[in-house]
Design an enzyme around this catalytic site. Sequence first.
Site: not given
Ligand SMILES: NC(=O)c1ccc[n+]([C@@H]2O[C@H](COP(=O)([O-])OP(=O)(O)OC[C@H]3O[C@@H](n4cnc5c(N)ncnc54)[C@H](O)[C@@H]3O)[C@@H](O)[C@H]2O)c1
Ligand SMILES: [Zn+2]
Length: 349
Positions: A111, A133, A175, A219, A229, A233, A240, A257
């Site tokens: 929990r 999130k 972003e 943010k 939200e 937010r 998006h 993305h």
């Molecule tokens: N929680 C939130 O508020 C929120 C906001 C935006 C996006 N997201 C989520 O985040 C995800 C996308 O995140 P992302 O763009 O970081 O993608 P990701 O986590 O898939 O990372 C992108 C790629 O970069 C690689 N990588 C990570 N760090 C690295 C580094 N230092 N050097 C080399 N390679 C590296 C990863 O292994 C992966 O292949 C989505 O699932 C999305 O839904 C969440």
């Molecule tokens: Zn986004």
Amino acid sequence: MKKLTVNAKTKNYDITIKEGLIAEILDYLQQDKKKFLITNNTLEKLYPDLVSSFENKIVIKDGEEYKNFETFEFIINELLKRKIERKDLILALGGGVVGDLAGFAAASVLRGVNFVQIPTTLLSQVDSSVGGKTGFNTKYGKNLIGAFYQPESVLIDTNFLKTLPVREIKTGLGEVVKYSFIEKNCSDDEKIHLSKYLDEADSNNLDFKEIIYRSVALKASVVSKDEKEAGLRAVLNFGHTFAHSIETITNYKKFTHGEAVAMGMKLAFELSYNLNFINKEYLDYAFNLIDKFNLAPVYKIECDKDEYINIMKSDKKVSNSKIRLVLPTSKGEVKIFDNIKEDDIKKVL
Ligand SMILES: NC(=O)c1ccc[n+]([C@@H]2O[C@H](COP(=O)([O-])OP(=O)(O)OC[C@H]3O[C@@H](n4cnc5c(N)ncnc54)[C@H](O)[C@@H]3O)[C@@H](O)[C@H]2O)c1
Ligand SMILES: [Zn+2]
């Protein structure tokens, strides 16, 4: 070093941004709390010393397709098998995929166990690691299972960006540019505004520490006012709703993305211009800024427009099956609309 605080209703926590913070992360390990590192196989290969310094590590497969129930179950089982206790600490080392999964595992196991975000992509440093999130994807859609669960702290080391592929840097910049278009909604404090800064920045020589600081501060300001939200937010979703359709129609394969968000922002600007919410000067400014950082490879895709609209309607941010759109109304400012006609939307697709 730059530091700021998120004052969310459920928790106050610090965000630290520093080049070379990894060394301090290693120091942090010396403290006596039992820690569980969650990361992926790519980071394990890139940062073997860091990852191997943890006795308890859980390494998941790299990729958005693994952000699912199975991986979540794997993480939870590993934590329980190794007898995690409520006083222990979970560390999420990776991009948004690792951060979202590890965060939800932390929210759920026993929990709730404290967790620290160590974001390693630009996107996770400016966006997903802050705000609480957490969750994973299902076959019915992205991020449909999860919780709001704030971390104990966020440790941002800009050195991680040195190994990040250029396309991943750009997806994070999508972003960052988004924040500049909503900065007045986020905060009145011009010291953290981004637009002037980005206007003057050399796109080939960016000061990431500054960019991350301002993005996160914007943010954090929104999250502090509206953690779950209820209203404000939603401005963070600028671009998006279109992006969601673009990503779905192209099976999440063609564009990152951030690229989809940049394309979505262009469509939102065009729509706003058509509806006389903004003038031509601001429309041109916005397109030029997005192009300066080369963020949107194209911005219209070949597709069935009804399908596009239907997917926009299925976005979980939709209220009463009406498409909710965040549209620019003046420089650095957006408004949320529930009443835009489908025909007007179709015209820009
Ligand atoms: N929680 C939130 O508020 C929120 C906001 C935006 C996006 N997201 C989520 O985040 C995800 C996308 O995140 P992302 O763009 O970081 O993608 P990701 O986590 O898939 O990372 C992108 C790629 O970069 C690689 N990588 C990570 N760090 C690295 C580094 N230092 N050097 C080399 N390679 C590296 C990863 O292994 C992966 O292949 C989505 O699932 C999305 O839904 C969440
Ligand atoms: Zn986004």
